[in-house]
Design a protein around this motif. Sequence first.
Motif, PDB file in Angstrom:
ATOM      1  N   LEU A  49      -1.235  -8.147  61.643  1.00  0.00           N
ATOM      2  CA  LEU A  49      -0.209  -8.434  62.689  1.00  0.00           C
ATOM      3  C   LEU A  49      -0.692  -9.638  63.668  1.00  0.00           C
ATOM      4  CD1 LEU A  49       2.648  -7.817  63.976  1.00  0.00           C
ATOM      5  CD2 LEU A  49       1.448  -5.836  65.290  1.00  0.00           C
ATOM      6  N   HIS A  50      -1.956  -9.376  64.116  1.00  0.00           N
ATOM      7  CA  HIS A  50      -2.240 -10.533  65.040  1.00  0.00           C
ATOM      8  C   HIS A  50      -2.458 -11.693  64.723  1.00  0.00           C
ATOM      9  CE1 HIS A  50      -5.645 -12.501  67.175  1.00  0.00           C
ATOM     10  NE2 HIS A  50      -4.990 -11.967  68.270  1.00  0.00           N
ATOM     11  N   GLU A  55      -0.584 -17.267  63.847  1.00  0.00           N
ATOM     12  CA  GLU A  55      -0.166 -18.339  62.700  1.00  0.00           C
ATOM     13  C   GLU A  55       1.138 -18.635  62.846  1.00  0.00           C
ATOM     14  OE1 GLU A  55      -1.288 -16.962  58.999  1.00  0.00           O
ATOM     15  OE2 GLU A  55      -3.537 -16.791  59.606  1.00  0.00           O
ATOM     16  N   ASN A  56       2.049 -17.849  63.219  1.00  0.00           N
ATOM     17  CA  ASN A  56       3.424 -18.099  63.198  1.00  0.00           C
ATOM     18  C   ASN A  56       3.972 -18.395  64.436  1.00  0.00           C
ATOM     19  OD1 ASN A  56       3.699 -17.901  60.135  1.00  0.00           O
ATOM     20  ND2 ASN A  56       3.498 -15.697  60.709  1.00  0.00           N
ATOM     21  N   ASP A  57       3.152 -18.507  65.497  1.00  0.00           N
ATOM     22  CA  ASP A  57       3.474 -19.033  66.936  1.00  0.00           C
ATOM     23  C   ASP A  57       4.744 -17.958  67.242  1.00  0.00           C
ATOM     24  OD1 ASP A  57       3.307 -20.187  69.417  1.00  0.00           O
ATOM     25  OD2 ASP A  57       4.842 -21.571  68.864  1.00  0.00           O
ATOM     26  N   ILE A  68      -1.004  -4.573  71.780  1.00  0.00           N
ATOM     27  CA  ILE A  68      -2.049  -5.106  70.782  1.00  0.00           C
ATOM     28  C   ILE A  68      -3.570  -4.845  71.283  1.00  0.00           C
ATOM     29  CG2 ILE A  68      -2.873  -7.188  69.486  1.00  0.00           C
ATOM     30  CD1 ILE A  68       0.289  -7.906  69.497  1.00  0.00           C
ATOM     31  N   PRO A  69      -3.928  -5.358  72.458  1.00  0.00           N
ATOM     32  CA  PRO A  69      -5.328  -4.952  72.720  1.00  0.00           C
ATOM     33  C   PRO A  69      -5.763  -3.588  73.056  1.00  0.00           C
ATOM     34  CG  PRO A  69      -4.057  -6.123  74.594  1.00  0.00           C
ATOM     35  CD  PRO A  69      -3.189  -6.168  73.234  1.00  0.00           C
TER      36      PRO A  69
END
Length: 80
Positions: A49-50, A55-57, A68-69
């Motif tokens: 996911l990260h 990669e896809n901005d 996430i973190p």
Amino acid sequence: MDHAEEWGQLEEALTNLVGSMSSQLSLRDRGLLAEFIENREFGVALEWLHSSIMENDLWPSLTQQLEIPRLAETMDIDLS
């Protein structure tokens, strides 16, 4: 906390996170993430996911940016 309870919490948190971002994710990414989560490959799912976000901005919401973190810290994963 035992492993079953921890896995349950990680599964729920990742499922919710991926679900909340599903409109930004490709069909392929959604499928892979669901498979990783189903197979309890939580670290792989979070790293995927990260990577997809980078990669896809993609533009996660503030809540997603905080989650996430938090999950990475819980799993002792370095996403940098």
